[in-house]
Scaffold this active site. Structure first.
Site, PDB file in Angstrom:
ATOM      1  N   LYS A 189      43.088  43.664  35.088  1.00 32.52           N
ATOM      2  CA  LYS A 189      44.397  43.236  35.646  1.00 32.52           C
ATOM      3  C   LYS A 189      44.217  43.188  37.141  1.00 32.52           C
ATOM      4  O   LYS A 189      43.651  44.382  37.718  1.00 32.52           O
ATOM      5  CB  LYS A 189      45.671  43.663  35.103  1.00 32.52           C
ATOM      6  CG  LYS A 189      45.754  45.118  35.497  1.00 32.52           C
ATOM      7  CD  LYS A 189      46.617  45.808  34.498  1.00 32.52           C
ATOM      8  CE  LYS A 189      46.229  47.297  34.570  1.00 32.52           C
ATOM      9  NZ  LYS A 189      44.977  47.928  34.744  1.00 32.52           N
ATOM     10  N   TYR A 247      51.489  47.299  37.848  1.00 35.37           N
ATOM     11  CA  TYR A 247      52.130  48.265  36.910  1.00 35.37           C
ATOM     12  C   TYR A 247      53.528  48.485  36.996  1.00 35.37           C
ATOM     13  O   TYR A 247      54.138  48.634  35.917  1.00 35.37           O
ATOM     14  CB  TYR A 247      51.532  49.609  37.321  1.00 35.37           C
ATOM     15  CG  TYR A 247      49.975  49.877  36.837  1.00 35.37           C
ATOM     16  CD1 TYR A 247      49.632  50.167  35.844  1.00 35.37           C
ATOM     17  CD2 TYR A 247      48.982  49.477  37.846  1.00 35.37           C
ATOM     18  CE1 TYR A 247      48.199  50.344  35.397  1.00 35.37           C
ATOM     19  CE2 TYR A 247      47.917  49.791  37.729  1.00 35.37           C
ATOM     20  CZ  TYR A 247      47.411  50.035  36.443  1.00 35.37           C
ATOM     21  OH  TYR A 247      46.179  50.176  36.282  1.00 35.37           O
TER      22      TYR A 247
END
Lengths: 374, 374
Positions: B139, B224
């Site tokens: 990611k 995140y």
């Protein structure tokens, strides 16, 4: 210290003034003649508004070294009777909202602590000032910066102090954090986070009446995050953005904010990210982050004890009754011209009000609102 | 599971398909014939990109029950030599960026884990898909939602899985918080706060090159907070606002975000307040607040151990190597059709990319950007 300068200008016209502390109104001056040393002089306070916070302040004053509760102003005769017996207050020092201007002829009262609904502060403080008494005003000082400025101007014109009830400005753990920041122990401060709020109960209290409160959570508890951002970062914000959500529009009517997140931009890219809410418990959290260290406080502004962790370990300053220290320090400000570490004067209060005004505007416009706090 | 449905449609055309697990590409199917039980089947992975995170994943795989590192793709021959000897990788499973399409003819590799600079993911994943191999992609999955969607579409068309390296989705303490929230132990969730960031060092790394990274802190660490807001709250945001500050425009050039605060509005007035930064340490903090309880995690997304406090006491779930659990779980997703508690598929990745796109747009416009994540 505009007010101090103003008084000194006036004082220079009077030989007598040289013998008494700056900014002491006539009534207190008379009394000061009888006291041996200026640092032992007692601030004789009347409390206006005998609600739960007024009671908390009254209790805290019992432990003060330099402050005495000597009078009350209330619209409820039964409360006056209770306070007379509870705190040994003479009948001649008891007033109601119609007649309290007569306090100007009462030489036994130095200051009035206004602890009434926010929207009433302005007129009440101005009346206190016109009576020649120092005004201590609970926060928020008003419901707008404009009203706050009018209060500052009135007190300046009357030559009396206007002090805002910023109890955290005297709290030892808070002051230790400010010392750490000033001494460079945190390096460059970069981020502050203040999460302030609680789930409000009774919807019929004055805080839920826009006409009396001037707003919802922001006026009551959000102001702690605003004020905290300023004293923790040690600078003034230059812009604000804000977002409002309302989960219960029936309870939180038009003009009563329930939950607002807001961001304050400071010089040098420092940013504060804050939450003000009447819809959540488990908050009361401050976090200050710098290039060399950090501080976390939780609870951060509750009545105590304040607890905190830093990169060096826990905060271990003495646990005090905030209002006791606040009132003793206010006596020193009024009688000794003491400059507190973080100001509590009317100008300080106006800055918070300007930020609140800007937050409400940012919610409305959805954009960034510039701030100029001078 | 669009891809699963798609495969099942295709599978219905083939009698042979009924004997093998859904969505297994031909190369693995061949292999599956030799394995006794489907839950013991090993996912044979090649890592593309042999940098520090690639090495971390390789090390973690050594402890996997169901995953084996069998191949590498790298542009640096010396790295390939090191990995061959370190991980006992046969020469026939080593590729470079020019020739790795030939992996389609290699029956000993089931999946490729793409751990390269963000801007390269799209083309690389699409090439992996076209080679008939499952793609695991670090990611952010891409540098825009549009690219992410193209990757999803390519993998769907090829009948292979696309999984994003969301290691926190398998972390036991994180899953315990999600369980608490789902079981109502927090009451109604009302607020999430994610403070994610660190002070980035070497300005010459690819993450500081907009052409390779697609952005600064947001792509690397801000994601995140975005992803955390979604799995902690358990819903999808409907709007976003964002504010950027840049203290060092020389280091953080045009298109490289240094520090962004952003707010995500969820249905029912739930709000997330987040910080993404490359200019601060001492972060990695999550806070989830509900009407009946709260959870605080710190560190919240670091490599571990994850620590947390709740209104009930500390989080005490096992400490694991995130990437080991992630890879074993991904084997179960690929071979057993397991549905993880929080999705890690390409569609999940696209949602985060849509939010990142919207955050950048909100910074530009200064206003509220609506989101529709479906």
């Amino acid at each position: 210290m505009e007010t101090r300068r103003l008084f000194l200008q006036k004082a220079s016209l009077s030989a007598m003034a040289l013998a008494v502390p700056a900014l002491t109104p006539l009534s207190a001056m008379t009394n000061s003649m009888n006291t041996p040393a200026k640092d032992s002089k007692t601030l004789r306070v009347a409390i206006m508004g005998l609600g739960s916070y007024g009671t908390r302040v009254a209790e805290a004053i019992q432990d003060c070294e330099r402050v005495k509760l000597v009078g009350v102003i209330s619209g409820t005769p039964s409360k006056i009777e209770d306070w007379k017996s509870n705190y040994n207050i003479p009948a001649k020092n008891c007033y109601n909202y119609d007649n309290f201007d007569a306090i100007k002829d009462n030489p036994d009262i130095d200051a009035v602590y206004v602890i009434t609904p926010n929207a009433l502060h302005k007129d009440q403080v101005i009346r206190v000032a016109k009576a020649g008494k120092h005004a201590i005003c609970e926060k928020p000082m008003a419901t707008s910066a404009e009203d706050g400025q009018a209060m500052v101007d009135a007190c300046k014109a009357a030559g009396v102090h206007l002090l805002i009830g910023y109890r955290m400005h005297f709290e030892p753990n808070t002051l230790e954090v400010i010392r750490m920041r000033k001494d460079g122990e945190l390096g460059d401060v970069r981020f502050f986070q203040g999460l302030c709020g609680f789930e409000i109960g009774n919807p019929n209290q004055w805080r839920m009446d826009r006409a009396l409160s001037g707003g919802g959570a922001m006026m009551d508890i959000g102001i702690y995050a605003i004020n905290g951002a300023r004293y923790m970062i040690g600078d003034e914000p230059i812009w604000v953005t804000a977002q409002e959500v309302k989960t219960n529009p029936e309870k939180f009517k038009e003009g009563l904010d329930e939950t607002i997140t807001f961001q304050l931009g400071f010089p040098n890219g420092v940013i504060a990210s804050c939450l003000s809410t009447y819809n959540m418990n488990n908050l009361d959290r401050f976090f200050l982050n710098g290039s060399k260290g950090w501080v976390e406080m939780q609870p951060s502004t509750g009545y105590g004890p304040i607890k905190g962790q830093t990169h060096k370990g826990p905060l271990n300053e003495p646990i005090v009754t905030h209002q006791t220290v606040q009132m003793d320090e206010m006596a020193a400000i009024i009688f000794d011209g003491k400059n507190p570490e973080v100001p509590v004067n009317g100008e300080e209060g106006v800055k918070d009000m300007k930020i609140i005004d800007a937050i409400f505007r940012a919610v409305e416009t959805g954009g960034k609102v510039p701030l100029n706090l001078g």
